[in-house]
Design an enzyme around this catalytic site. Structure first.
Site, PDB file in Angstrom:
ATOM      1  N   HIS A   1       0.815  -1.050   0.105  1.00 51.91           N
ATOM      2  CA  HIS A   1       0.287  -0.125   0.309  1.00 51.91           C
ATOM      3  C   HIS A   1       0.886   1.207   0.164  1.00 51.91           C
ATOM      4  CE1 HIS A   1      -2.804   2.962   1.729  1.00 51.91           C
ATOM      5  NE2 HIS A   1      -3.950   2.278   1.265  1.00 51.91           N
TER       6      HIS A   1
ATOM      7  N   ASP B   1       2.786  -4.507   8.168  1.00 46.83           N
ATOM      8  CA  ASP B   1       1.527  -3.972   7.823  1.00 46.83           C
ATOM      9  C   ASP B   1       0.456  -4.968   7.964  1.00 46.83           C
ATOM     10  OD1 ASP B   1      -0.623  -2.711   6.766  1.00 46.83           O
ATOM     11  OD2 ASP B   1       0.357  -2.024   5.086  1.00 46.83           O
TER      12      ASP B   1
ATOM     13  N   GLN C   1      -4.729  -5.558   7.031  1.00 43.11           N
ATOM     14  CA  GLN C   1      -5.632  -6.393   6.393  1.00 43.11           C
ATOM     15  C   GLN C   1      -5.619  -7.548   7.240  1.00 43.11           C
ATOM     16  OE1 GLN C   1      -8.009  -5.893   3.849  1.00 43.11           O
ATOM     17  NE2 GLN C   1      -7.255  -3.712   3.940  1.00 43.11           N
TER      18      GLN C   1
ATOM     19  N   LYS D   1     -10.967  -1.556  10.342  1.00 45.41           N
ATOM     20  CA  LYS D   1     -10.879  -2.508   9.609  1.00 45.41           C
ATOM     21  C   LYS D   1     -11.329  -3.758  10.454  1.00 45.41           C
ATOM     22  CE  LYS D   1      -7.656  -0.604   6.296  1.00 45.41           C
ATOM     23  NZ  LYS D   1      -8.627  -0.431   5.040  1.00 45.41           N
TER      24      LYS D   1
ATOM     25  N   CYS E   1      -4.819   2.224  -3.866  1.00 47.26           N
ATOM     26  CA  CYS E   1      -3.669   2.715  -3.190  1.00 47.26           C
ATOM     27  C   CYS E   1      -2.182   1.949  -3.415  1.00 47.26           C
ATOM     28  CB  CYS E   1      -3.890   3.089  -1.635  1.00 47.26           C
ATOM     29  SG  CYS E   1      -4.900   4.329  -1.387  1.00 47.26           S
TER      30      CYS E   1
END
Length: 407
Positions: free
Chosen positions: A123, A200, A203, A226, A364
């Site tokens: 991202h 990261d 998700q 999220k 993104c």
């Protein structure tokens, strides 16, 4: 434990509406998940009953708010299996969490000629901060290439590693393709050359069991919104020894122990990185989101989402003109695709006309989209409240749209 979908859906007010005259089918969960009523009520209750600044007040409201706030931190510690709550820093999102590491760890420990490794799947939030740092420091940013199916090339990653590698910052699960990276192996190989690793987890945290001690990651960044929680709230996990070695991110109240015009002594963890009045209401409400997830059980959530992913993948593949994008063996519940000879934005608008919310564009991840040689994708992403009947509506609509161009 089996999941009762109707009971779960009843907890989410936003799902029970019509869009363009059709029942809403919300399949944009990789962008943000919807919020259960418990989260919404917790936000309201804080402002009705407990509104006060925290940590520094001596009165009852301040004491109550502080207790609720720090209880959420303890729940996050348990959620990711950190050693201690002091390793949990509250930020405004995954993006700020990554920028915090770039601005503190990066500026202290990255020097001219050092190397930082990321992947093609990243991202923009896990690309741009490192580009800025490399420009400032004279360091080199290296990129792990991927296969056509969206999996990273591990042998190429190994070639990039050297004693110049100081940091590997890698996405755990791709927001665009759903690819789950073999992060435990990536972390071990980075540590073997003395590099630190940031994951990261924007998700992955909503789909997968996360144990930062088992993974042995040095940093983990993710967002509440999220995870069925409020927007404007992120989390940075960091190993204590690293966080203690890093300078503060911002200066102001709370991050200090003592201030004089001659010298400032910084506060202990985690407060050293939490300058100013934090996002109190959303932190407190996030507790309810974590309780919602733990009540269902991550294993049960993952099993349901996996069934949806497999069902949708099979049904969509039968459509003439359907072009899947990202077919890694290990995926979270994300399907990116295109319709032959149609722009993804047009497909998204047509789906919206049928009440189906998906994401379109580059998500993104412009370098990834360029690598794949396409303009963008349509992305459908599933959460625990989605159903097979909603996927049937998606498949029916996609089939009709594809028929326009692929008769």
């Amino acid at each position: 434990m089996s999941i009762n979908i109707e009971n779960i859906r009843a907890l989410f007010p936003v799902l029970h509406q019509e869009v363009n005259g059709k029942p809403l089918v919300y399949l944009d969960n990789a962008a943000t998940t919807q919020k259960p009523i418990s989260v919404i009520e917790a936000l309201t209750e804080y402002y009705y009953k407990d509104n006060s600044n925290i940590h520094r007040g001596a009165h009852t409201l301040a004491d109550r708010a502080t207790g609720y706030f720090e209880n959420t931190r303890a729940l996050v510690r348990d959620f990711i299996h950190a050693k201690e709550a002091a390793e949990v820093i509250f930020t405004k999102g995954t993006t700020e969490s990554i920028n915090l590491v770039a601005s503190t760890f990066g500026r202290k420990f990255i020097e001219k000629g050092d190397e930082i490794i990321i992947s093609t799947l990243e991202h923009h939030a896990n690309i741009v901060p490192w580009q800025m740092l490399c420009d400032e420091k004279g360091a080199l940013l290296k990129i792990i290439p991927i296969k056509d199916n969206g999996e990273i090339l591990m042998e190429e990653y190994e070639k990039l590693l050297s004693n110049k590698t100081k940091l590997v910052s890698i996405v755990h699960a791709s927001n665009t393709l759903g690819t789950i990276n073999p992060v435990k192996e990536i972390i071990a190989k980075a540590h073997a050359v003395g590099a630190k690793v940031l994951l990261d987890g924007a998700q992955s945290t909503s789909h997968l069991e996360i144990d930062v001690q088992d993974l042995d990651c040095d940093f983990l960044a993710f967002s509440a919104h999220k995870l069925y929680g409020p927007t404007g709230l992120g989390i940075l996990y960091g190993k204590r020894e690293l966080l203690e070695s890093m300078p503060p991110y911002q200066g102001g109240g709370e991050m200090i122990k003592e201030v004089s015009f001659e010298k400032t002594i910084y506060n202990v963890l985690p407060f050293k990185f939490e300058a100013g009045t934090p996002n109190i209401a959303d932190v407190i409400a996030f507790q309810k989101a974590l309780e919602f997830i733990s009540g269902l059980g991550k294993k049960n959530i993952l099993a349901h989402e996996t069934r949806l992913l497999e069902y949708a993948t099979e049904k969509l593949a039968e459509i003439k003109g359907f072009v899947p994008v990202g077919t890694a063996k290990e995926k979270v519940s994300v399907i990116s695709f295109n319709i032959k000879d149609m722009h993804p934005f047009d497909v998204g608008m047509m789906l919206d006309a049928n009440g189906i919310a998906v994401r379109t564009g580059t998500h993104c991840t412009q370098p990834l989209i360029k690598r794949l040689g396409i303009e963008g994708t349509v992305r459908a992403s599933f959460a625990v409240y989605n159903t097979e009947s909603e996927i049937d509506k998606l498949v029916e609509s996609v089939a009709k749209i594809a028929k326009i161009k692929n008769k």
